[in-house]
Design an enzyme around this catalytic site. Structure first.
Site, PDB file in Angstrom:
ATOM      1  N   ALA A   1       0.826  -1.201   0.000  1.00 33.88           N
ATOM      2  CA  ALA A   1       0.000   0.000   0.000  1.00 33.88           C
ATOM      3  C   ALA A   1       0.864   1.256   0.000  1.00 33.88           C
ATOM      4  CB  ALA A   1      -0.931  -0.008   1.211  1.00 33.88           C
TER       5      ALA A   1
ATOM      6  N   CYS B   1      17.028   8.625  19.840  1.00 36.82           N
ATOM      7  CA  CYS B   1      17.242   7.244  19.407  1.00 36.82           C
ATOM      8  C   CYS B   1      16.972   6.273  20.556  1.00 36.82           C
ATOM      9  CB  CYS B   1      18.669   7.063  18.895  1.00 36.82           C
ATOM     10  SG  CYS B   1      19.075   5.364  18.448  1.00 36.82           S
TER      11      CYS B   1
ATOM     12  N   LYS C   1      -3.240 -14.187 -10.211  1.00 37.41           N
ATOM     13  CA  LYS C   1      -1.898 -13.600 -10.280  1.00 37.41           C
ATOM     14  C   LYS C   1      -1.098 -14.120  -9.088  1.00 37.41           C
ATOM     15  CE  LYS C   1       0.580  -9.208 -10.662  1.00 37.41           C
ATOM     16  NZ  LYS C   1       1.464  -9.411  -9.495  1.00 37.41           N
TER      17      LYS C   1
END
Length: 675
Positions: free
Chosen positions: A34, A397, A112
């Site tokens: 997507a 982080c 497919k």
């Protein structure tokens, strides 16, 4: 930001799409379908508004991924194109529009399959070679691997298959095979059937892989047989091929009914599908429809709505990648979807977390259709628990505490500290991986252990490890230690292309590494000395990729790493097979501009030693020739060596192609000054 320069967004999208495509074909995708499709749609819209800003290396025109160069290149007689897509939301409109373009024509509808596209070529009924799709124009030969891991692959077509016959289709790993393998190998499970299929074809010892249970099945969906006009796709089933269910119908209504049936039957399949293919059934009509730059006009892929299941989002973790990108992952209550049990899923980046409105503790929808990786599509409908909480977007982080920086329109988060522990570990694991140093006997678990114990800090540290060191660990005996060290020693001959991949530079993956080698750079040091402007001048490398490479090599610690690798004897110079082919200046011989096919064993006229065919072909290309793998009407010369079979020479005579002995070709090469 209405006044923002669209060029920046176009460059950003193009760079991201190239990197994502290379990740997908390397078996390590970082975004779901997507996200990829949305980026393609956005880029397509921007280029429609600003066609003058179309990048030279437009990812919308690309098919598959460039060949790695590790295997013999096969140039396809016909391009292996991708298909234009119809989204699930636009199914009816897209199918009707396609059918209206070809009124009265019968339309073929097939599932497919989600696997690896292959081209299987037979000559006069005998298997000649198997090749991957590659970039659509040139693939790589995988004949030996395919014969080993596709046990049901026919090696002969039988009667009535004269001349050249090409069968195209999809290799897949069945879900039952995938489940059985993982049950038998809980210590090293496969990630998903699609990645497992691609990885199986690239195994160094495919026979051992097959013996361990990593076997594939090939489904044929196309056949091209100019001299056997009665050979059809349906007829391949009688010649030993598996053929997916085929329905030939007329009109959009009938096509939509077949697609609905394919979608309803999806849970009962033993293989993944990600849509249905609708194409003109008549070969002449399909050929007459022609092609766009990267897709045929006579076929379209209709994407199916993703399978969706409800579960609980337990938490959102933030992981640090080898290039410092910090990405969110959904920690889920395990749920079975798309043929596998999912306990974590991608959320791509912080903007996706916000846009999809997901919160920790809520009931969410998880999708996995043809997607290689599952993703959280949004909150489940209905009431939500009272104790849900907002996802915390990190500012520092999670591994080293360095303040994160945002980059791009998606505001992706990056840790800029190269000494970050999580980033360092991922870089070490990436360096040892198949695409880079290819340390076959060095697993990620052992890398993590050696990193934890301080043995590994940079890729250069691999080359100082001794067998004696390793034998001090439990479960690491003499044989395992020796294999570990020998695997590292063999990797020293990696060369420039693999080293560039191993550095894990943002936006610069396999395709970029190959382009830099083909551009004439001879060593890592030469690339490090180049400016961003110099790098952007290389064909198909844009300014964002060029700046990323230049910034990476500007760091002092990277210069120290390069020096340390050199000190350990690691080759960082371009290998012969990665060098650009330089046509000799004086190459005014019959080879110049010719299309040549080589068959038989090639022997050097002076030494009498056997010459590898790729090396001989490279000499021919240096003399100005273009090489092909099979004889066709466009072939200029069939160059024959020793022990030549009859099929290619017979085909050349039939097509009135000149057959030239290797002695004559060696003479031309000498005249061109390249022998």
């Amino acid at each position: 930001m209405a006044d923002a320069d669209p060029r920046d967004r176009i460059d950003e999208l193009a760079a991201a799409l190239r990197a994502w495509r290379e990740e997908y074909y390397a078996g390590e995708p970082s975004v779901d379908d997507a996200t990829f499709d949305a980026a393609e749609d956005e880029l397509r819209g921007l280029l429609a508004e600003h066609p003058d800003l179309t990048p030279a290396d437009n990812p919308l025109d690309q098919v598959g991924a460039a060949p790695s160069g590790a295997r013999r290149a096969i140039r396809h007689a016909r391009p292996m194109l991708s298909l234009a897509k119809v989204s699930p939301a636009n199914r009816e409109e897209g199918v009707r529009e396609f059918a209206q373009r070809f009124p009265g024509q019968p339309l073929r509808v097939t599932p497919k399959l989600d696997g690896v596209s292959l081209s299987i070529v037979f000559q006069d009924g005998a298997l000649e070679y198997v090749a991957t799709r590659g970039d659509g124009t040139t693939g790589e030969e995988v004949t030996s691997a395919a014969r080993a891991v596709i046990p049901e692959l026919p090696t002969a077509l039988g009667d009535g298959a004269a001349g050249r016959v090409e069968v195209r289709g999809e290799a897949v790993m069945l879900q039952s095979t995938f489940d059985a393998y993982n049950a038998a190998h809980p210590d090293k499970p496969l990630a998903n059937p699609r990645n497992a299929c691609a990885g199986t074809l690239l195994q160094k010892d495919p026979a051992a892989a097959a013996e361990a249970g990593r076997v594939l099945r090939f489904y044929a969906f196309d056949v091209h047989a100019p001299e056997a006009t009665d050979l059809t796709v349906q007829g391949l089933a009688d010649r030993g091929f598996h053929v997916p269910a085929i329905e030939v119908v007329e009109g959009a209504d009938a096509v939509l009914e077949v697609i609905a049936a394919i979608e309803a039957a999806r849970p009962t399949n033993d293989f993944d599908i990600d849509g249905a293919v609708v194409q003109l059934d008549a070969a002449k009509a399909f050929a007459a429809a022609g092609n766009r730059s990267s897709t045929p006009r006579g076929a379209v892929a209709v994407k199916l709505a993703a399978e969706e299941r409800e579960t609980v989002l337990r938490d959102i973790s933030w992981e640090v990648g080898p290039g410092g990108k910090v990405v969110p992952r959904a920690v889920l209550e395990p749920v079975f979807v798309g043929g596998t049990t999912v306990s974590s899923a991608t959320l791509a980046n912080q903007e996706v977390v916000r846009a999809r409105g997901v919160k920790v503790g809520m009931r969410v929808l998880v999708k996995r259709a043809g997607d290689v990786i599952p993703f959280v599509s949004g909150p489940a409908p209905g009431p939500q628990p009272d104790d849900v909480r907002e996802a915390e977007i990190p500012t520092h982080c999670p591994s080293c505490g360095t303040e994160l920086v945002e980059q791009g329109n998606s505001r992706e988060l990056f840790c800029t500290n190269l000494d970050c522990p999580a980033q360092t570990l991922r870089r070490l694991q990436w360096w040892a991986g198949r695409a880079a140093a290819d340390m076959e006997a060095v697993g990620e678990v052992w890398i993590a252990k050696l990193y934890e114990d301080g043995v590994l800090r940079t890729p250069a540290d691999f080359y100082a490890i001794t067998a004696e060191q390793l034998m001090e660990y439990d479960r690491m005996g003499e044989v395992s230690s020796r294999r570990f060290v020998e695997s590292i020693e063999r990797s020293k001959d990696m060369g420039l292309r693999r080293a560039l991949i191993g550095f894990g530079i943002r936006h610069a993956r396999e395709g970029t590494a190959k382009r830099l080698c083909q551009a004439g750079f001879g060593s890592v040091e030469e690339i490090a000395a180049a400016s961003a402007e110099d790098l952007a001048a290389v064909k198909d490398i844009g300014p964002i990729v060029a700046r990323s490479i230049a910034d990476y090599f500007a760091r002092p610690e990277v210069a120290e790493l390069v020096a340390a690798l050199r000190a350990h004897g690691v080759s960082l110079d371009v290998r012969d097979e990665d060098r650009p082919v330089e046509v000799a200046a004086a190459a005014d011989t019959p080879l110049k501009g010719a299309t040549v096919v080589v068959t038989g064993a090639i022997v050097h006229p002076d030494t009498g030693e056997k010459v590898a065919r790729p090396a001989f072909v490279r000499l021919l290309e240096q003399a100005g020739a273009t090489s092909a793998s099979s004889v066709s009407a466009s072939t200029t010369f069939l160059i024959t060596g020793n022990d030549v079979g009859a099929s290619k020479t017979a085909k050349a005579q039939k097509l009135e192609v000149a057959v030239v002995d290797q002695a004559q070709a060696w003479g031309w090469l000498a005249d061109a000054g390249v022998s």
